[in-house]
Design a protein around this motif. Structure first.
Motif, PDB file in Angstrom:
ATOM      1  N   GLY A  96      13.784   3.255   5.875  1.00 26.05           N
ATOM      2  CA  GLY A  96      14.999   3.269   6.676  1.00 26.05           C
ATOM      3  C   GLY A  96      15.712   1.934   6.641  1.00 26.05           C
ATOM      4  N   ALA A  97      14.934   0.847   6.692  1.00 30.03           N
ATOM      5  CA  ALA A  97      15.523  -0.494   6.644  1.00 30.03           C
ATOM      6  C   ALA A  97      16.209  -0.735   5.307  1.00 30.03           C
ATOM      7  CB  ALA A  97      14.440  -1.543   6.884  1.00 30.03           C
ATOM      8  N   LEU A  98      15.577  -0.315   4.217  1.00 29.91           N
ATOM      9  CA  LEU A  98      16.167  -0.538   2.887  1.00 29.91           C
ATOM     10  C   LEU A  98      17.428   0.296   2.691  1.00 29.91           C
ATOM     11  CD1 LEU A  98      12.972  -0.705   0.627  1.00 29.91           C
ATOM     12  CD2 LEU A  98      14.337  -2.597   1.518  1.00 29.91           C
TER      13      LEU A  98
ATOM     14  N   GLY B  53      11.252   8.488   4.890  1.00 35.18           N
ATOM     15  CA  GLY B  53      10.889   8.769   3.507  1.00 35.18           C
ATOM     16  C   GLY B  53      10.066   7.657   2.885  1.00 35.18           C
ATOM     17  N   PRO B  54       9.562   7.873   1.666  1.00 36.89           N
ATOM     18  CA  PRO B  54       8.749   6.863   0.992  1.00 36.89           C
ATOM     19  C   PRO B  54       9.520   5.572   0.739  1.00 36.89           C
ATOM     20  CG  PRO B  54       8.535   9.003  -0.084  1.00 36.89           C
ATOM     21  CD  PRO B  54       9.668   9.122   0.875  1.00 36.89           C
ATOM     22  N   ALA B  55       8.860   4.446   0.948  1.00 39.47           N
ATOM     23  CA  ALA B  55       9.498   3.147   0.698  1.00 39.47           C
ATOM     24  C   ALA B  55       9.889   3.007  -0.768  1.00 39.47           C
ATOM     25  CB  ALA B  55       8.562   2.018   1.123  1.00 39.47           C
ATOM     26  N   GLU B  56       9.059   3.548  -1.650  1.00 47.33           N
ATOM     27  CA  GLU B  56       9.328   3.399  -3.081  1.00 47.33           C
ATOM     28  C   GLU B  56      10.659   4.051  -3.476  1.00 47.33           C
ATOM     29  OE1 GLU B  56       4.875   3.460  -2.405  1.00 47.33           O
ATOM     30  OE2 GLU B  56       6.618   4.599  -1.706  1.00 47.33           O
ATOM     31  N   GLU B  57      10.975   5.204  -2.876  1.00 50.55           N
ATOM     32  CA  GLU B  57      12.222   5.881  -3.216  1.00 50.55           C
ATOM     33  C   GLU B  57      13.431   5.100  -2.709  1.00 50.55           C
ATOM     34  OE1 GLU B  57      12.079   9.931  -1.929  1.00 50.55           O
ATOM     35  OE2 GLU B  57      10.299  10.402  -3.143  1.00 50.55           O
ATOM     36  N   ALA B  58      13.321   4.536  -1.501  1.00 51.87           N
ATOM     37  CA  ALA B  58      14.417   3.715  -0.978  1.00 51.87           C
ATOM     38  C   ALA B  58      14.589   2.457  -1.816  1.00 51.87           C
ATOM     39  CB  ALA B  58      14.144   3.355   0.478  1.00 51.87           C
ATOM     40  N   ARG B  59      13.478   1.860  -2.242  1.00 53.12           N
ATOM     41  CA  ARG B  59      13.555   0.696  -3.137  1.00 53.12           C
ATOM     42  C   ARG B  59      14.284   1.048  -4.417  1.00 53.12           C
ATOM     43  NH1 ARG B  59       8.100  -0.198  -5.810  1.00 53.12           N
ATOM     44  NH2 ARG B  59       8.837   1.755  -6.728  1.00 53.12           N
TER      45      ARG B  59
ATOM     46  N   ARG C 176       4.281  -5.859  -2.881  1.00 48.23           N
ATOM     47  CA  ARG C 176       4.510  -6.077  -4.303  1.00 48.23           C
ATOM     48  C   ARG C 176       4.666  -4.757  -5.045  1.00 48.23           C
ATOM     49  NH1 ARG C 176      -0.316  -8.935  -7.165  1.00 48.23           N
ATOM     50  NH2 ARG C 176      -1.142  -6.819  -7.072  1.00 48.23           N
ATOM     51  N   GLU C 177       3.863  -3.753  -4.685  1.00 43.28           N
ATOM     52  CA  GLU C 177       3.852  -2.493  -5.432  1.00 43.28           C
ATOM     53  C   GLU C 177       4.889  -1.495  -4.932  1.00 43.28           C
ATOM     54  OE1 GLU C 177      -0.136  -1.035  -5.248  1.00 43.28           O
ATOM     55  OE2 GLU C 177      -0.899  -2.543  -6.658  1.00 43.28           O
ATOM     56  N   SER C 178       5.249  -1.548  -3.633  1.00 41.54           N
ATOM     57  CA  SER C 178       6.041  -0.473  -3.049  1.00 41.54           C
ATOM     58  C   SER C 178       7.369  -0.904  -2.451  1.00 41.54           C
ATOM     59  CB  SER C 178       5.221   0.246  -1.961  1.00 41.54           C
ATOM     60  OG  SER C 178       4.048   0.810  -2.499  1.00 41.54           O
ATOM     61  N   VAL C 179       7.616  -2.213  -2.295  1.00 40.92           N
ATOM     62  CA  VAL C 179       8.792  -2.650  -1.558  1.00 40.92           C
ATOM     63  C   VAL C 179       9.750  -3.469  -2.419  1.00 40.92           C
ATOM     64  CG1 VAL C 179       9.635  -3.939   0.455  1.00 40.92           C
ATOM     65  CG2 VAL C 179       7.526  -2.575   0.623  1.00 40.92           C
ATOM     66  N   ILE C 180       9.274  -4.534  -3.048  1.00 41.01           N
ATOM     67  CA  ILE C 180      10.191  -5.417  -3.760  1.00 41.01           C
ATOM     68  C   ILE C 180      10.604  -4.788  -5.086  1.00 41.01           C
ATOM     69  CG2 ILE C 180       9.145  -7.429  -2.672  1.00 41.01           C
ATOM     70  CD1 ILE C 180       7.938  -8.160  -5.404  1.00 41.01           C
ATOM     71  N   GLY C 181      11.760  -5.238  -5.596  1.00 39.61           N
ATOM     72  CA  GLY C 181      12.234  -4.719  -6.869  1.00 39.61           C
ATOM     73  C   GLY C 181      13.575  -5.317  -7.238  1.00 39.61           C
ATOM     74  N   GLY C 182      13.972  -5.113  -8.479  1.00 41.57           N
ATOM     75  CA  GLY C 182      15.236  -5.642  -8.957  1.00 41.57           C
ATOM     76  C   GLY C 182      15.068  -6.947  -9.700  1.00 41.57           C
ATOM     77  N   PRO C 183      16.152  -7.462 -10.289  1.00 40.97           N
ATOM     78  CA  PRO C 183      16.082  -8.683 -11.102  1.00 40.97           C
ATOM     79  C   PRO C 183      15.551  -9.875 -10.314  1.00 40.97           C
ATOM     80  CG  PRO C 183      18.193  -7.555 -11.397  1.00 40.97           C
ATOM     81  CD  PRO C 183      17.506  -6.869 -10.264  1.00 40.97           C
ATOM     82  N   GLY C 184      14.491 -10.497 -10.832  1.00 44.18           N
ATOM     83  CA  GLY C 184      13.947 -11.700 -10.213  1.00 44.18           C
ATOM     84  C   GLY C 184      13.262 -11.485  -8.883  1.00 44.18           C
TER      85      GLY C 184
END
Length: 240
Positions: free
Chosen positions: A125-127, A158-164, A199-207
């Protein structure tokens, strides 16, 4: 960039006035959403430490120097507090910071803003809220970043991975600040260490990177380190 009128922050106390935003035609090096966990696992003292950590980091001369040293010499900041899937609140709207005085005004406004503490933990929800908020940013930015901090795994919505993945597909970088609280959430240990989960489910994108805080007392130092890296655009990944 498209400009939209921001919705007023829900639940703001009467008489509270956020910092005045700068002119929307001023470009910035980065548009940064600070998305801060206020779920039930964060007690009032810990919530205070989180806000103090952001206030102290934002007014640190080293951080202001990093802002001024950017190509455009300014950043746009929006401060969000979140809990379960039903609760995300814009505490401080988009504000351009490019000087020590502007940083001090922003920190004072954060200190005066009303606080809340609510139920579950919806990182998804936050993402999603932060991604939509970035669409409303009135400042043209060379980068868009969500800085999400919290002390628990996603257990609402919903899953954090999908929002990420939705945010990354929109060109947004998500960095994480997991708080390795020594208290189990609702009496239960997380299924995996929180820094690994981020690291596995929340962060993502360039750098994308994360900086872990050992506990709420160490939060302020971790915030400052993380914000300097984000504002300077230093490459990730960094863990720990």
């Amino acid at each position: 960039m498209r400009r939209r009128t921001l919705l007023a922050a829900a639940g703001a106390a009467a008489g509270f006035r956020p910092p005045d935003p700068a002119r929307a035609d001023e470009p910035v090096d980065v548009a940064l959403v600070l998305a801060v966990d206020v779920s039930r696992s964060v007690d009032p003292d810990e919530a205070r430490l989180q806000r103090e950590g952001y206030r102290s980091a934002m007014t640190d001369p080293r951080l202001v120097e990093a802002i001024r040293g950017g190509m455009l010499g300014g950043v746009a900041i929006a401060y969000v507090e979140w809990a379960g899937s039903e609760y995300q609140r814009l505490v401080l709207p988009w504000t351009r910071i490019g000087s020590q005085e502007q940083a001090d005004i922003w920190a004072t406004a954060l200190d005066e803003a009303p606080r809340a503490s609510l139920s579950w933990t919806s990182i998804s929800g936050a993402l999603d809220f932060s991604r939509r908020l970035l669409e409303t940013c009135p400042f043209e930015a060379t980068r868009q970043v969500i800085d999400v901090s919290g002390d628990g795994v996603n257990n609402s919505g919903g899953p954090a991975e999908e929002a990420r993945d939705r945010a990354v597909a929109a060109g947004i970088t998500i960095n994480g600040l997991p708080i390795l609280n020594d208290r189990p959430t609702f009496g239960r240990r997380p299924p995996i260490p929180l820094d690994i989960y981020y690291r596995e489910s929340v962060i993502g994108g360039p750098g994308a990177f994360l900086v872990a805080a050992e506990d709420f007392e160490a939060f302020g130092l971790a915030v400052r380190r993380k914000l300097i890296r984000e504002i300077a655009g230093l490459p990730g990944p960094v863990f720990g």
